[in-house]
Design a protein around this motif. Sequence first.
Motif, mmCIF file in Angstrom:
data_model
loop_
_atom_site.group_PDB
_atom_site.id
_atom_site.type_symbol
_atom_site.label_atom_id
_atom_site.label_comp_id
_atom_site.label_asym_id
_atom_site.label_seq_id
_atom_site.Cartn_x
_atom_site.Cartn_y
_atom_site.Cartn_z
ATOM 1 N N PHE A 1 2.305 2.286 -3.223
ATOM 2 C CA PHE A 1 0.869 2.418 -4.030
ATOM 3 C C PHE A 1 0.794 3.715 -4.012
ATOM 4 O O PHE A 1 0.879 4.584 -5.457
ATOM 5 N N THR A 2 1.062 4.329 -2.947
ATOM 6 C CA THR A 2 0.447 6.014 -2.710
ATOM 7 C C THR A 2 1.682 6.672 -3.148
ATOM 8 O O THR A 2 1.862 7.635 -3.542
ATOM 9 N N GLY B 1 3.170 5.958 -6.066
ATOM 10 C CA GLY B 1 3.209 5.673 -7.794
ATOM 11 C C GLY B 1 3.639 4.853 -8.042
ATOM 12 O O GLY B 1 3.417 3.509 -7.857
ATOM 13 N N LEU C 1 0.903 -1.117 0.344
ATOM 14 C CA LEU C 1 0.205 -0.508 0.177
ATOM 15 C C LEU C 1 0.794 1.273 0.312
ATOM 16 O O LEU C 1 0.818 2.298 -0.648
ATOM 17 N N PHE C 2 2.080 1.373 0.856
ATOM 18 C CA PHE C 2 2.858 2.446 0.714
ATOM 19 C C PHE C 2 3.523 2.413 -0.152
ATOM 20 O O PHE C 2 3.649 3.610 -0.878
#
Lengths: 251, 589, 115, 135
Positions: free
Chosen positions: D47-48, D50, D44-45
């Motif tokens: 993903f944040t 980019g 998730l990290f």
Amino acid sequence: MTETVTVRVQRYRPEEDTAPWEQSFEVPYSEDLSILDALNQIKDQQDPTLSHRWSCRMAICGSCGVMVNNEPKLSCKTFLRDYREQAAVTVRALDNFPIERDLVSDISGFIDHLETVQPWLIRSEEQPVSAGAYPQTPEQMQRYAAFSQCINCGLCYAACPQFGRDPAFLGPGALALAQRYNLDSRDEGAAQRMQWLNAGEGVWSCTFVGYCSEVCPKDVDPAAAINRGKVASDINYAVNLLNILRGKDDA
Amino acid sequence: MDVRQADIVIVGGGGAGLRAAIAAAEANPQLDILLLSKVYPMRSHTVAAEGGCAGVIQPHDSLDAHFDDTVSGGDWLCDQDVVDYFVRHATEENLRLEHWGCPWSRKPDGSINVRAFGGMKIERTWFAADKSGFHILHTLFQTSLKYPSIRRCDEYFCTDLLLEGGACAGIQAIDMRTGSHTLIAASAVILATGGAARVYRYNTNGGIVTGDGMALAYRQGVPLRDMEFVQYHPTGLPGSGILITEAARGEGGVLTNRDGYRYLQDYGLGPETPLGEPKNKHMELGPRDRLSQAFWHEAQAGRALATSRGEAVNLDLRHLGEARINERLPFIRDLARTYVNVDAVHEPIPVRPTAHYTMGGIQTDRYTATALSGLFAAGECASVGLHGANRLGSNSLAELSVFGRVAGEQAAARASQGPSVDPQRLLARAQDNAAVWEALRESTGNERLATIRDEMARAMEDGAGIFRLPGQMRQTCTKVAELKDRYSDLGLVDRSRAFNTEWLNAIELGYLLDVAEAMAHAALARQESRGSHQRPEDFPQRDDAQFLKHSLVYRAADAPRLDWQDVVITRSQPAERHYGAAGQQENKS
Amino acid sequence: MRRSHEPVAWSLFGAGGMLLAFIGPGLVLTTALLPWLAADDPQATHAAIGALLAHPLGKLLVLACVALPLFHTLHRIYHGLHDLHLPAPRLPLQLLCYGGATLLSAVTGWWLLQV
Amino acid sequence: MHKPYIQRQRADWWLRNPAYRRYMLREATALPLFLYTLLLMSGLFQFTRGEAAFLQWLEMLRSPWLLALHGLALAAALFHAVTWIALVPKILVIDTDRLRVSPAAVKLAHQVGAVVCNAGLLLLAVLLLRAAAGN
């Protein structure tokens, strides 16, 4: 030559010993011989100084709990024939309790816990006996029937590592008894008993090891009783929290 | 010596003792009540009672019918005023137990269910599956915890009654944990120590059932009454003697001999009832004395089964089906599976008569008072006059509540009148007593405990069993005297104090020998056959002219002294006991 | 005896346990296979996950799938350490485990808001 | 004299009985599942941060270490699911005058539900990703 079985018995004589030790006996084997019979044979014929508790020899009085090869058992309901494959049978005092002497455990802590949970029928209004029996259908009785079968033998306490860690834990037998009354349709004391379930020493010391229910000679299933108690205590906690938020007193 | 004081001391924590404690606490909450027992209360042998507890509850039943069954079942040796009181209060006590939480089995509509029992004309046995005694005992124990005035001394072994000025003024006991002596002064003492069937080799009783209270009273000159009447339960497991409840027959179980024949029809209990249709007071639902005697005859005739655990007959439950056995007799199924490796659903259970219950005991009046002022007795250790020469199944559990309560109330009334004696006045005597027990603990004689115990048990089986033959009875009296003599030369090995069970067993053996002596001598003196006391060779008939009397045994220097007491007869004149078809005939006439 | 606050921890533990039983194995298998499932067109996978995370319900779902297992596992780890006789007082251990679960859950929530 | 011997629990108590070992194994499922949750968080990290970072994370999942973690987590999740659902009927008791469900039925319902949910999730993921790739 009659066949014999080696029975190793834990001894602890408080006046002489500082720690328990093990003594071996040869007991004549027979198909019907229970561990209790073997202990009585030893006491009568070999060493009268051996002390152990027993009475009914039919698995209902709850006196004769011991560890047999590291498992909590009623000695009257455990037979030598089931240990023939093994080199010896080892009999010790129940785990987790102080040892008074030899196989005699000090179960007073457990009895105190039983007394704590208010194990009697509580009614807001007592009906006179002349008014007859409180009705209760077989289905209603079934809801607490298993929890009413406890013979207070203490095997579940010997099986419970959380009680072994902290003897203040009310433990399987006492909490099952609390639930026996809480689930009785005639009883109105669940709210009063909630305080015992709610405590850290109550249902919340349990981590659902489940061994208590495995060793129970009467299929009481105390683990189920406690964990249903957790659900009840959980709901009680939430209700209490709501009441506090609404400005009412901590119940 | 630990010295204490209480208003009431109750010795024994079984059904009678607990009920007495609760009654006393309710009668006067100010009283300090001490419940003392050599075991934790829920270990008491009440726990092993299975079948149920009598009390009239069905609309077509009546107190008179319960009275008649009890009096005729007891072969007219019951005190009828006592029976009257009993039948009038049994139901009330059962209901009170219900209000305290006892899980009596129910009908589908939620009302109390009752089952048939031996010798009862109408179903009036309340039951909690086949663990009635267990549930009653645990209900009473748990209820007793409600009362702060009831304190307990668990695992205290009572050794003596203490007298002062001709009255019972306390007791003394050994704290089993430490082996130290404790004196407890009290205004009233209640003995509720249970029976004594451990004097027999094969018995249904737990190891703790050693006649303690009977011997304690006997040693203080209180007479033991009707001690010759010992009930053999017709269905115990061979070998161990473990009880298989009469309810197994009440639910429809049948007894068959080696040939599969329902032999009871040959012993005045027929005609044979159809399978699955038990009929009150017929066949398997005859009284216990008759059924045990019938077994004896079958065995004599070679029609018993030879099993590895000894002679037996078959108790067949198979036609009841698994569902009913699991609902009504789950404990029986478990016991048979565990102890004789038989699944009652698929095979008959081998059974034989084993010593079960002492009809007699410490003589009391109808208010449970003994001949010694300040001393009360209730339950199996007492002879209140209820059971006569043969107890009906399910009357004894009801007796615990009915007379346990009376004892508690009577003791409370006495204790409310004044404080107990200053314990210091009892101290010197208690110290003398303690010295005797200390000497026993250190005894270095030549006799072994287990040997004397086993010889006694065998002698009692021979001379005071189901049938009593003159030669054997006399031999048993002699043997018991000899064993008492040898007992004084006992040698013990264990010199310790903490939980010294050898020492405590030796004290119990002393109690057992006293009780055995009383039983054997009372049996010899009763020259007739009545109820459980049968002398087929020399006195095969009942003899109302001479023996419609209670026997009283007093302790004396050499042999015990016998005396007799009239039976209270109010409205039921002695008649012949009839069961089966003959009984029905009689009812019609 | 005093009321225990364990119900808070136990409720979260229970919810996490139930969630893990119902989707744990499936979720683990999915992420294990993810590189291969996404091999044809990794950008499309990124976009699909982006779509999921864009939706408030999707955010909530992902938060549940992270936070509840955190509380579940750290609850068990906390009790397990006690069972193993870890010679540490209870309070710091509780702070570490339940505080850790709370903190990690908050961080997860914060990241989700960033998407 | 009263001198009971106090038995103290040893730190290795759980090694001495199979029932305790099973319990400890059940509790130990939390370890790989905790690590796996951290892995999810790391995804998730990334993903944040980019697309590129996320795709890198995706590639990293192919590493033998993370495959091993997945294997362990899968075993743990399965063992957890089986032992968890076995205990559900002891806690969730449906027995009122109006509704009664037997413990066996409660257990079966949970077992069926878990199989359906787990398989469904996997199937859904595969189908969705296929569909996404097809566009």
